[in-house]
Structures are given as C-alpha cells and as structure tokens.
Write an enzyme that holds these catalytic residues in place. Structure first.
Site, PDB file in Angstrom:
ATOM      1  N   HIS A  52     -20.586  16.161 -50.253  1.00  0.00           N
ATOM      2  CA  HIS A  52     -20.195  14.784 -50.602  1.00  0.00           C
ATOM      3  C   HIS A  52     -21.052  13.832 -49.791  1.00  0.00           C
ATOM      4  O   HIS A  52     -21.813  14.255 -48.919  1.00  0.00           O
ATOM      5  CB  HIS A  52     -18.693  14.548 -50.413  1.00  0.00           C
ATOM      6  CG  HIS A  52     -18.183  14.612 -48.993  1.00  0.00           C
ATOM      7  ND1 HIS A  52     -18.260  15.756 -48.229  1.00  0.00           N
ATOM      8  CD2 HIS A  52     -17.588  13.678 -48.200  1.00  0.00           C
ATOM      9  CE1 HIS A  52     -17.721  15.520 -47.035  1.00  0.00           C
ATOM     10  NE2 HIS A  52     -17.316  14.263 -46.986  1.00  0.00           N
ATOM     11  N   HIS A  54     -20.582  11.383 -47.516  1.00  0.00           N
ATOM     12  CA  HIS A  54     -20.271  10.759 -46.225  1.00  0.00           C
ATOM     13  C   HIS A  54     -21.373  11.021 -45.194  1.00  0.00           C
ATOM     14  O   HIS A  54     -21.961  12.107 -45.145  1.00  0.00           O
ATOM     15  CB  HIS A  54     -18.925  11.265 -45.690  1.00  0.00           C
ATOM     16  CG  HIS A  54     -17.751  10.632 -46.375  1.00  0.00           C
ATOM     17  ND1 HIS A  54     -16.492  11.173 -46.348  1.00  0.00           N
ATOM     18  CD2 HIS A  54     -17.657   9.484 -47.098  1.00  0.00           C
ATOM     19  CE1 HIS A  54     -15.657  10.395 -47.030  1.00  0.00           C
ATOM     20  NE2 HIS A  54     -16.347   9.363 -47.495  1.00  0.00           N
ATOM     21  N   ASP A  56     -21.507  11.699 -42.092  1.00  0.00           N
ATOM     22  CA  ASP A  56     -21.460  12.844 -41.172  1.00  0.00           C
ATOM     23  C   ASP A  56     -21.864  14.149 -41.862  1.00  0.00           C
ATOM     24  O   ASP A  56     -22.017  15.177 -41.189  1.00  0.00           O
ATOM     25  CB  ASP A  56     -20.074  12.965 -40.507  1.00  0.00           C
ATOM     26  CG  ASP A  56     -18.933  13.128 -41.483  1.00  0.00           C
ATOM     27  OD1 ASP A  56     -18.871  12.389 -42.479  1.00  0.00           O
ATOM     28  OD2 ASP A  56     -18.076  14.006 -41.248  1.00  0.00           O
ATOM     29  N   HIS A  57     -22.081  14.116 -43.168  1.00  0.00           N
ATOM     30  CA  HIS A  57     -22.521  15.307 -43.920  1.00  0.00           C
ATOM     31  C   HIS A  57     -23.948  15.186 -44.439  1.00  0.00           C
ATOM     32  O   HIS A  57     -24.524  16.179 -44.873  1.00  0.00           O
ATOM     33  CB  HIS A  57     -21.549  15.586 -45.078  1.00  0.00           C
ATOM     34  CG  HIS A  57     -20.161  15.850 -44.595  1.00  0.00           C
ATOM     35  ND1 HIS A  57     -19.609  17.109 -44.538  1.00  0.00           N
ATOM     36  CD2 HIS A  57     -19.224  15.010 -44.068  1.00  0.00           C
ATOM     37  CE1 HIS A  57     -18.395  17.036 -44.018  1.00  0.00           C
ATOM     38  NE2 HIS A  57     -18.140  15.768 -43.718  1.00  0.00           N
ATOM     39  N   HIS A 111     -10.840  14.017 -51.734  1.00  0.00           N
ATOM     40  CA  HIS A 111     -11.369  13.346 -50.538  1.00  0.00           C
ATOM     41  C   HIS A 111     -12.309  12.217 -50.981  1.00  0.00           C
ATOM     42  O   HIS A 111     -12.204  11.089 -50.511  1.00  0.00           O
ATOM     43  CB  HIS A 111     -12.082  14.373 -49.668  1.00  0.00           C
ATOM     44  CG  HIS A 111     -12.729  13.830 -48.437  1.00  0.00           C
ATOM     45  ND1 HIS A 111     -12.017  13.237 -47.414  1.00  0.00           N
ATOM     46  CD2 HIS A 111     -14.035  13.789 -48.047  1.00  0.00           C
ATOM     47  CE1 HIS A 111     -12.861  12.861 -46.463  1.00  0.00           C
ATOM     48  NE2 HIS A 111     -14.090  13.183 -46.824  1.00  0.00           N
ATOM     49  N   ASP A 131     -15.216  18.521 -46.896  1.00  0.00           N
ATOM     50  CA  ASP A 131     -13.974  17.924 -46.397  1.00  0.00           C
ATOM     51  C   ASP A 131     -12.845  18.047 -47.412  1.00  0.00           C
ATOM     52  O   ASP A 131     -11.886  17.260 -47.379  1.00  0.00           O
ATOM     53  CB  ASP A 131     -14.189  16.444 -46.044  1.00  0.00           C
ATOM     54  CG  ASP A 131     -15.077  16.258 -44.828  1.00  0.00           C
ATOM     55  OD1 ASP A 131     -15.457  17.258 -44.193  1.00  0.00           O
ATOM     56  OD2 ASP A 131     -15.397  15.091 -44.520  1.00  0.00           O
ATOM     57  N   HIS A 169     -15.350  20.621 -40.862  1.00  0.00           N
ATOM     58  CA  HIS A 169     -14.996  20.115 -39.526  1.00  0.00           C
ATOM     59  C   HIS A 169     -14.165  21.141 -38.770  1.00  0.00           C
ATOM     60  O   HIS A 169     -13.381  21.885 -39.369  1.00  0.00           O
ATOM     61  CB  HIS A 169     -14.151  18.830 -39.626  1.00  0.00           C
ATOM     62  CG  HIS A 169     -14.905  17.623 -40.061  1.00  0.00           C
ATOM     63  ND1 HIS A 169     -15.487  16.752 -39.177  1.00  0.00           N
ATOM     64  CD2 HIS A 169     -15.176  17.151 -41.299  1.00  0.00           C
ATOM     65  CE1 HIS A 169     -16.085  15.773 -39.846  1.00  0.00           C
ATOM     66  NE2 HIS A 169     -15.910  15.981 -41.146  1.00  0.00           N
TER      67      HIS A 169
HETATM   68 FE    FE Z   1     -16.566  14.706 -42.782  1.00  0.00          FE
HETATM   69 ZN    ZN Z   2     -15.938  13.232 -45.615  1.00  0.00          ZN
END
Ligand code: FE
Ligand code: ZN
Length: 250
Positions: A52, A54, A56-57, A111, A131, A169
């Site tokens: 996805h 985001h 942080d990915h 998510h 996530d 995570h």
């Molecule tokens: Fe994340």
């Molecule tokens: Zn995420």
C-alpha cells in the site's frame, strides 16, 4: 524461495523474497537497510512489491529505483499515482513473477483502498500482508470500512493454515495483550504470548485463526466481548466494535 526480514524505521518490516541470485523486496520503507541486506545475502534486486502507499512502506522506493532504472514496481491500481514509481498496477488475482517466483495478488482493502497482499502458494507458502493482517491484529481502518476489513481478513485466513504470514509491523506483543483482553480464556493467546520472541515475523495462518481477534469475529467469546461494547452478533459489527476498542486500548 527464502525470505529475509529487514527491520525498517521504528517497527516496520521490509522483506527480501529470494529465489536463486535475485530478490524482490516487499515494502522498502527506507533504502539503506535494503541495500545492506542485498549485499549481505549476495543477491540482486529484481522487483519492488508494495502492499500500500503509506510512507513507512514506500519511503525507500525512489532511492532503490534511482540505482536500477526501469525496475518493476508493483502496487494496486488504486495506488498507481499515489505510490512512487509504479510500473505495474495490478488488480485482485493478478500474478507477478520474478525468475521462478510467482505471487498472486489478493486485494484486501480496509486499512487503505489500495491495500494488497502477495501470496506465494505451495508447501512452504507465504503471504505478505502489509498493514492488513498483523500478528494477532489488523491495521486501522484509515480508508476502508469494517465490512471491507472483515472480507479481507476472511480471505487471508482462508489460505492454507501452514502459510507463513509476513506482516508489516512488529506489533505482536501489544496485539496479544489486546487479544487477551478480548478473550481472557483463550489458551492459544496465552501460549503465543508466553512463547513470543522478537522478531515475531512470520506467524502462520493457523496462529492467526487461533489468536487474532479480528479473524475470530465469529467466535462466541469474541462476539460476547463485542456485544458488551454495543455490537450486534453480526461479524462486521463485531469487527467494528473491537477495532474501535483497540484504537483506544492501552
Ligand atoms: Fe505501516
Ligand atoms: Zn499503513
């Protein structure tokens, strides 16, 4: 196939999925640890698979692509523009390949609206869930509905029970504390918590069926806990109630 978990940022996991001398990377949140892992494993990067959009990915994508112009970057069609450098925008049940590796895309919104998992079938099967499904938990409902997350988790939980679950995570310890609050009398949750070592990735589909409250929304004990918080016994209502509870659980 060999999978190497690569810690990223504070508590993210990226993964190298290695076949022979090549690897795909799932969810590079930053580039430097990926480059180090590729060097350590002696493999070259052949594809970037995003679960996805985001940050942080995907935060490492630009730097990885800059050194490898034209490398395949996979994301869901919904994320074609909002994930970086996407070259292959896929839909549910598409397949992506790298040398001998083949992953099937599972579209699992909830998510986010562009959330996908990558499923590699077989006796040593694996699924990379970002996530959507965590160890004993699920992602927050930032874009999707409880109904969408229920359908998505049900699909993932229906994979063969030995399938290894590689999640995005390291939240398993706190998720298990919440799972124990939802189901205080579930011995599988207590056993998983006492055996827990970090990194806790991967789990298995069997682990998640036995302990993940968001997968277990049809179980009487989970329904009872949700009913105490105003839910009906409909699984979507149960999921919505325990997700809202988890959002404020300390
Ligand atoms: Fe994340
Ligand atoms: Zn995420």
């Amino acid at each position: 196939m060999r999978v190497v978990a690569v810690p990223n940022l504070k508590d993210n996991y990226a993964y190298l999925v290695i076949e022979g001398a090549r690897a795909a990377v799932v969810d590079p949140g930053e580039a430097a640890p990926i480059e180090q892992a590729l060097a350590r494993e002696g493999v070259t990067l052949g594809a970037i698979w995003l679960t996805h959009h985001h940050a942080d990915h995907v935060g490492g994508v630009a730097a990885l692509v800059a050194k490898r112009p034209g490398i395949e970057v996979v994301a869901h069609a919904h994320d074609r523009e909002r994930a970086p450098h996407v070259t292959n925008a896929v839909e549910h049940e598409a397949t992506v390949e790298l040398d001998g590796l083949r992953a099937t895309i599972i579209y699992n919104p909830g998510h986010t609206l562009g959330a996908i998992s990558y499923w590699i079938s077989g006796s040593d099967g694996a699924v990379f869930t970002g996530d959507t499904m965590f160890g004993a938990g699920c992602g927050r409902l930032f874009e999707g509905t409880a109904a969408a997350m229920h359908a998505s988790l049900s699909r993932l939980a229906s994979l063969p029970e030995t399938t290894r679950v590689y999640f995005g995570h390291e939240y398993t310890a706190s998720n298990l504390r919440f799972a124990a609050a939802v189901e205080p009398n579930n011995p599988a949750i207590a056993a998983r918590a006492s055996a827990l070592r970090e990194p806790s990735t991967p789990s298995t589909v069997a682990d998640e069926r036995a302990t993940n409250p968001f997968v277990r929304v049809g179980e009487p004990a989970v329904i009872a806990a949700a009913r105490a918080r105003g839910a009906s016994d409909d699984p979507v209502s149960v999921l919505a109630a325990i997700r809202a509870w988890k959002d404020s659980f300390k």
